[in-house]
Design a protein around this motif. Structure first.
Motif, PDB file in Angstrom:
ATOM      1  N   PHE A  81      -1.436  -6.484  28.014  1.00 22.13           N
ATOM      2  CA  PHE A  81      -1.487  -5.402  27.027  1.00 22.13           C
ATOM      3  C   PHE A  81      -2.915  -5.289  26.505  1.00 22.13           C
ATOM      4  O   PHE A  81      -3.482  -6.268  26.014  1.00 22.13           O
ATOM      5  CB  PHE A  81      -0.507  -5.682  25.880  1.00 22.13           C
ATOM      6  N   LYS A  82      -3.502  -4.102  26.626  1.00 20.20           N
ATOM      7  CA  LYS A  82      -4.898  -3.892  26.249  1.00 20.20           C
ATOM      8  C   LYS A  82      -4.985  -2.722  25.273  1.00 20.20           C
ATOM      9  O   LYS A  82      -4.280  -1.718  25.414  1.00 20.20           O
ATOM     10  CB  LYS A  82      -5.750  -3.587  27.481  1.00 20.20           C
ATOM     11  N   LYS A  83      -5.881  -2.858  24.315  1.00 15.07           N
ATOM     12  CA  LYS A  83      -6.108  -1.767  23.374  1.00 15.07           C
ATOM     13  C   LYS A  83      -6.600  -0.540  24.132  1.00 15.07           C
ATOM     14  O   LYS A  83      -7.510  -0.625  24.946  1.00 15.07           O
ATOM     15  CB  LYS A  83      -7.136  -2.174  22.325  1.00 15.07           C
ATOM     16  N   LYS A  94     -14.219  -1.990  18.893  1.00 13.32           N
ATOM     17  CA  LYS A  94     -12.860  -1.742  19.364  1.00 13.32           C
ATOM     18  C   LYS A  94     -11.953  -1.332  18.192  1.00 13.32           C
ATOM     19  O   LYS A  94     -12.223  -1.650  17.031  1.00 13.32           O
ATOM     20  CB  LYS A  94     -12.272  -2.987  20.036  1.00 13.32           C
ATOM     21  N   ALA A  95     -10.875  -0.653  18.526  1.00 14.54           N
ATOM     22  CA  ALA A  95      -9.901  -0.271  17.506  1.00 14.54           C
ATOM     23  C   ALA A  95      -9.396  -1.526  16.794  1.00 14.54           C
ATOM     24  O   ALA A  95      -9.061  -2.521  17.427  1.00 14.54           O
ATOM     25  CB  ALA A  95      -8.737   0.486  18.136  1.00 14.54           C
ATOM     26  N   SER A 138     -10.580   3.009  13.835  1.00 11.29           N
ATOM     27  CA  SER A 138      -9.224   3.484  14.115  1.00 11.29           C
ATOM     28  C   SER A 138      -9.029   3.817  15.587  1.00 11.29           C
ATOM     29  O   SER A 138      -7.908   3.773  16.093  1.00 11.29           O
ATOM     30  CB  SER A 138      -8.898   4.713  13.258  1.00 11.29           C
ATOM     31  N   ALA A 139     -10.111   4.162  16.263  1.00 16.13           N
ATOM     32  CA  ALA A 139     -10.047   4.425  17.704  1.00 16.13           C
ATOM     33  C   ALA A 139     -11.424   4.176  18.285  1.00 16.13           C
ATOM     34  O   ALA A 139     -12.430   4.624  17.736  1.00 16.13           O
ATOM     35  CB  ALA A 139      -9.596   5.856  17.982  1.00 16.13           C
ATOM     36  N   GLU A 140     -11.468   3.416  19.372  1.00 16.33           N
ATOM     37  CA  GLU A 140     -12.764   3.084  19.941  1.00 16.33           C
ATOM     38  C   GLU A 140     -13.388   4.301  20.599  1.00 16.33           C
ATOM     39  O   GLU A 140     -12.746   5.343  20.784  1.00 16.33           O
ATOM     40  CB  GLU A 140     -12.625   1.934  20.933  1.00 16.33           C
TER      41      GLU A 140
END
Length: 798
Positions: A163-165, A420-421, A443-445
Motif C-alpha cells: 500500500f503506497k500513498k 509526501k501527503a 494534503s496531497a503530494e
C-alpha cells in the motif's frame, strides 16, 4: 497472502478482550449498518432527509475533528438532491468496476463543491468515506478503508500486499483482496462467530459474513496489538554472559574497513558517541534525523558484517535480531522518562576505538528529515503579500506551484519532490511579518505542477524569527543556512522543538478537560434579569454579533457579560473569552498590530484582538467572546481602524487589507463582541457614530424586581435590608423622572449583592461610600434634594 499464524495469535487476545472492551466500544459499527439498512431508500421523495436518517448513527466513521464527509454530502443533498441521488445510484451499481465507481463519486463531489460549496475548502468525499458508503449498503461484501490502518495490519500480519500513498486504485483493490483473505479465516472460527452472536442485539446488523467483524479485527490490530518483545526486563545491562571477544585494536581496524563500516554505519556510530555512548533508536531519530529503523536495521546489518569479517562468537538466541545487536552493544529497558523502549550502550572496546578514528567528515545530522513512519517535516516560507497563511481559514487547502512565474523550478526543488501527503509543515510568513503563524499538513503530494497544503491551526501568538534564531537547538536548520527558497527540511527533533515553542504560547485545545455546564437558568439565577430580557439579549447578540451593554454603575454589566457568554456556550470555558478595558491611550497597535522596538530596530507585533481572532478561527464550530469594558473611553476610530467594516455581521469572514502590513484579514463569524458603557459618566462624549452603527445597544437596568434578586433578598429575612431596597427603588423612580438625569443614572442592584451576611454596618457603608457620593455628583447644583435623600437613606437605620 499473509501469515495466518500471526492472525491466530491476534485472535487469542482479541477474544479475551471482546466482551468487556471491544464490543462496548465498537458496537456502534453494527448499529450504523442496521440504521442505514432500515432507512436507505434511493427512490425516496425527500432524498436529503432519507440520507440524513440513513447516516445518523455513523458517528466518527464519517466525522472527525477535521473531516466532515457526512455533513457535506447531506448538505449537498439538500441543495442538489437529484445530483447526489444519481451519484449513489452509480456508486451502488455492482456491474461496474469498484475503483471506477469510487473515482467517479469523488470527481462528482468536486463538481458539487464548485457549484454549491459556498466557499467551503473541501468536500471530504475521499476513499475512506466512499468505501464506508459501500460497506453500509453492501455490508456482506465491503469493508471500511483507512490507508494507515490497512498498512499497519499488512505489516503486522506480514502480508504480500503493498500500500503506497497516492496509489489510490491499487490500494483499494489490494485492500479488498487482503481483507477478503482475513475474513475467510475468521469465517472458519466457530468460537469467534459464537462470541459475536452472543452480543448481537436487535439494534445491530447480524453480520452473517463477518465483514464488519473483519473491520473490527483490523482496527484492533492497528490500535491495540503489540507483540511483547523477548529479552530480560530487569533494569540492568544485558547480556552479561556474552562478548564478541574483539579488542580495541580489532575495532579500530574494522572502523577503517569500508566493507564493514560503510557510510551509514559510521553515521550511527558518530551519533551514538555524540549522544553519550548510549541511546534508544527513538532518541537518535529525534535528535539526528532518519527513522528508528535506520538505527535498528543498520546496527544489525553492521553486526552481520563484523561477524562475517572476524568470525567472532555469536550469541545463542532463537531471535536473530537479539543475536546480532549484542556484537556492538549491551542493552536494557528504557525508563519511563526516556523516549523509546530499549537503550543500547556501545561496548567499551568499541567506544574506545571510536576515540582513535577521525569522524570529522561523517555527517552528524541526517540530510533527509524522515519520521518513523516515513513522515517528513518541513518549514514553509511564504510571502504574506502573495499568500497570507494567517488569514487562511483552518481546514482550507492551498495549492503551491513547483515553478515560479518564469517557469523555472523553485529553489531546493528536490524538497517539493520529497514532500509526501501527511507530512507536517511549519508555516512561516516572511517580511514584513517574519513569524511562524500556522501549522500545515501536506494534503496531497506534488503532481508535477503543484503541491497542496492544508491548514491545521493558526497561531494566536506567532513565533518571531528572532526567537527561532536565538535557539541553539535550531542552529542547523536548513532555512538558516539556505535562506533563499520556499520549502526547507526539518529533522523530527527540530520540528518537535518548534512545536514546543508554539505550545508555550498557543496551548493545544484540551477537549478532554471537563468544564462546568452553564445554562440560561444558571444565568437568571446569578444575573438579576427577567427571562424575557435575557431571551431578547441573546437574540440581538446572535443576530448582530456586536452589542454594548449600557447602564449606570452597579447594574452588573461586567458581571453579566461573562455569564452571558457562558450561557450561550453552554459551559464555563474561559479559553474562549478575552477581556480588555479601553482607556484614552489605548491604540490600534495594542488592539490589532503595530511595530514595537526590539534590540536591533522594530518588529511587527500582533495585538490582543488579532490574536483572539486567530484563536477563534482555529475552531469555526465554536462561539468566542471578546469583552470590552469601558468601550466609550477609547478613541474608537483610532483603535478599530479598518475593523469598523470587518466586525459587521454581514462582513464577517470577508477579507480586507490591513493598514500596517498590507496583508488580508477577516473576523470569524462566531466571534461575538460585548462592550460595556457607563451611561452615568458625563465626562465622556457620545460614542463614535460609525461604531454605533456596528453595535446594538442594550439597556441594563437595576434588577431589584427580578425573580433572582427577590429570592436573594428573601434569603436574608432582614427588615432593615427590605426597607433600604424599597427606598432605593423610590430613589430610582425620582432619578428616572429627573430631566437632567434619566433612567441611565439609576442606582444598580450590584451594590447590594455578593455578601454572605447582611449587617447594618455593611448597609451603612454602601449608603455612605457608594450611593451618596454618586448622588452628590448627580445633584451638585441642588443641595436641598441631596440633603433630603441623605436623610431618607440614613433614616432607614433609625
Amino acid at each position: 497472502m499473509f501469515d495466518k499464524f500471526r492472525l491466530k495469535e491476534v485472535l487469542v487476545e482479541y477474544k479475551k478482550r471482546f466482551v468487556q472492551q471491544q464490543w462496548p466500544n465498537e458496537k456502534y459499527k453494527w448499529e450504523a449498518v442496521q440504521c442505514f439498512q432500515l432507512n436507505w431508500d434511493v427512490n425516496s421523495d425527500d432524498f436529503a432527509q432519507m440520507l440524513t436518517k440513513a447516516l445518523a448513527q455513523t458517528a466518527n466513521l464519517l466525522a472527525s475533528v477535521n473531516n466532515f464527509p457526512a455533513r457535506m454530502i447531506t448538505k449537498f443533498a439538500e441543495i442538489a438532491p437529484e445530483e447526489v441521488r444519481s451519484m449513489y445510484i452509480e456508486l451502488y451499481d455492482e456491474s461496474k468496476d469498484l475503483y471506477e465507481r469510487v473515482a467517479n463519486f469523488k470527481n462528482k463531489s468536486n463538481t458539487l463543491l464548485e457549484r454549491y460549496g459556498n466557499g467551503a475548502a473541501q468536500h471530504y468525499q475521499y476513499e475512506n468515506a466512499i468505501m464506508t458508503y459501500l460497506w453500509l449498503r453492501y455490508p456482506d461484501k465491503y469493508y471500511i478503508y483507512k490507508l494507515s490502518e490497512v498498512k499497519a495490519v499488512s505489516s503486522e500480519l506480514e502480508s504480500d500486499y503493498r500500500f503506497k500513498k497516492g496509489a489510490y486504485a491499487d490500494n483499494i483493490r489490494n485492500f479488498v483482496a487482503f481483507y477478503d483473505e482475513i475474513c475467510a479465516e475468521l469465517q472458519q472460527d466457530d468460537e469467534l462467530r459464537n462470541l459475536l452472536n452472543s452480543q448481537i442485539t436487535s439494534t445491530c446488523y447480524p453480520d452473517p459474513e463477518l465483514r464488519t467483524l473483519t473491520i473490527d479485527v483490523g482496527f484492533f490490530i492497528s490500535r491495540y496489538w503489540n507483540k511483547e518483545e523477548e529479552g530480560p526486563k530487569a533494569d540492568e545491562w544485558w547480556p552479561t554472559d556474552y562478548t564478541p571477544a574483539l579488542t580495541v585494536e580489532d575495532w579500530i581496524g574494522l572502523l577503517g574497513d569500508s566493507e564493514v563500516f560503510n557510510d551509514s554505519s559510521l553515521e550511527i556510530m558518530k551519533r551514538m558517541k555524540d549522544y553519550g555512548g548510549k541511546a534508544t533508536c527513538t532518541q537518535l531519530a529525534v535528535k539526528y534525523g532518519e527513522t528508528k529503523n535506520f538505527y535498528n536495521s543498520g546496527s544489525q546489518a553492521l553486526a552481520r558484517r563484523v561477524i562475517a569479517k572476524t568470525g567472532c562468537p555469536v550469541m545463542a538466541r532463537d531471535d536473530e535480531s537479539s543475536r546480532l545487536w549484542p556484537v556492538l552493544y549491551v542493552g536494557k529497558d528504557a525508563n519511563k522518562d526516556e523516549e523509546g523502549s530499549y537503550v543500547w550502550k556501545l561496548r567499551d572496546e568499541l567506544a574506545s576505538a571510536l576515540d582513535h578514528v577521525d569522524l570529522t567528515n561523517v555527517p552528524l545530522y541526517a540530510q533527509l528529515p524522515e519520521g518513523e513512519d516515513g513522515q517528513h517535516y518541513w518549514f514553509l516560507n511564504a510571502n504574506p503579500k502573495m499568500w497570507s497563511m494567517s488569514s487562511m481559514p483552518v481546514g482550507e487547502v492551498q495549492d503551491y506551484t513547483l515553478f515560479n512565474d518564469n517557469g523555472n523550478k523553485r529553489r531546493i526543488f528536490q524538497n517539493f519532490i520529497d514532500a509526501k501527503a501527511g507530512d507536517m509543515v511549519i508555516g512561516y510568513e516572511s517580511t514584513p511579518v517574519k513569524q511562524i503563524v500556522a501549522v500545515f499538513r501536506v494534503s496531497a503530494e506534488q503532481d508535477g505542477q503543484r503541491i497542496y497544503f492544508e491548514k491545521l491551526e493558526g497561531l494566536s501568538s506567532p513565533i518571531d524569527f528572532a526567537t527561532l534564531k536565538a535557539c541553539p537547538e535550531l542552529e542547523k536548520m536548513e532555512y538558516f543556512s539556505i535562506t533563499q527558497g520556499s520549502l526547507f527540511k526539518l529533522t523530527k527533533g527540530e520540528y518537535e522543538f518548534i512545536i514546543d515553542l508554539i505550545r508555550e504560547e498557543n496551548p493545544a485545545p484540551t477537549s478532554e478537560k471537563t468544564k462546568d455546564e452553564y445554562s440560561k437558568e444558571k444565568f437568571l439565577e446569578q444575573v438579576y434579569m427577567t427571562e424575557a430580557k435575557y431571551d431578547r439579549l441573546v437574540a440581538v447578540l446572535t443576530k448582530k454579533k456586536n452589542i454594548i451593554l449600557q447602564g449606570a454603575p452597579g447594574v452588573g454589566k461586567t458581571y453579566a457579560a461573562k455569564r452571558l457568554a457562558y450561557s450561550i456556550m453552554g459551559e464555563k470555558d474561559d479559553d474562549r473569552i478575552e477581556f480588555v478595558q479601553f482607556h484614552q491611550n489605548y491604540s490600534y497597535e495594542d488592539f490589532m498590530m503595530g511595530y514595537k522596538p526590539v534590540e536591533d530596530g522594530f518588529e511587527l507585533k500582533y495585538g490582543i484582538f488579532y490574536r483572539f481572532c486567530q484563536k477563534a478561527a482555529n475552531h469555526p464550530d465554536k462561539d468566542y467572546f471578546f469583552i470590552i469594558d469601558e468601550i466609550n473611553r477609547g478613541n474608537m476610530s483610532k483603535i478599530f481602524g479598518e475593523l469598523l467594516m470587518l466586525i459587521e455581521a454581514d462582513y464577517r469572514e470577508t477579507k480586507a487589507t490591513l493598514a500596517y502590513n498590507g496583508l488580508s484579514f477577516s473576523v470569524p463569524k462566531r466571534l461575538h463582541i460585548i462592550g460595556m458603557m457607563n451611561t452615568a459618566d458625563r465626562s465622556l462624549a457620545m460614542i463614535d457614530y460609525a461604531l454605533r452603527r456596528r453595535f446594538s445597544f442594550f439597556d441594563m437596568e437595576p434588577g431589584f424586581d427580578s425573580e433572582g434578586f427577590i429570592k436573594y433578598q428573601e434569603g436574608f429575612a432582614n427588615d432593615t435590608f427590605n426597607t433600604l431596597i424599597d427606598r432605593i427603588k423610590e430613589l430610582n423612580r425620582e432619578i428616572a423622572k429627573d430631566k437632567s438625569l434619566g433612567k441611565g443614572f439609576c442606582i444598580g442592584h450590584s451594590y447590594f449583592c455578593n455578601v454572605d451576611e447582611c449587617t447594618d454596618e455593611w448597609m451603612q457603608d454602601v449608603v455612605d461610600f457608594d450611593v451618596l457620593p454618586m448622588l452628590a455628583e448627580y445633584w451638585f447644583d441642588d443641595a436641598d434634594k441631596l440633603q433630603r435623600w441623605e436623610n431618607i437613606l440614613h433614616g432607614v437605620f433609625q
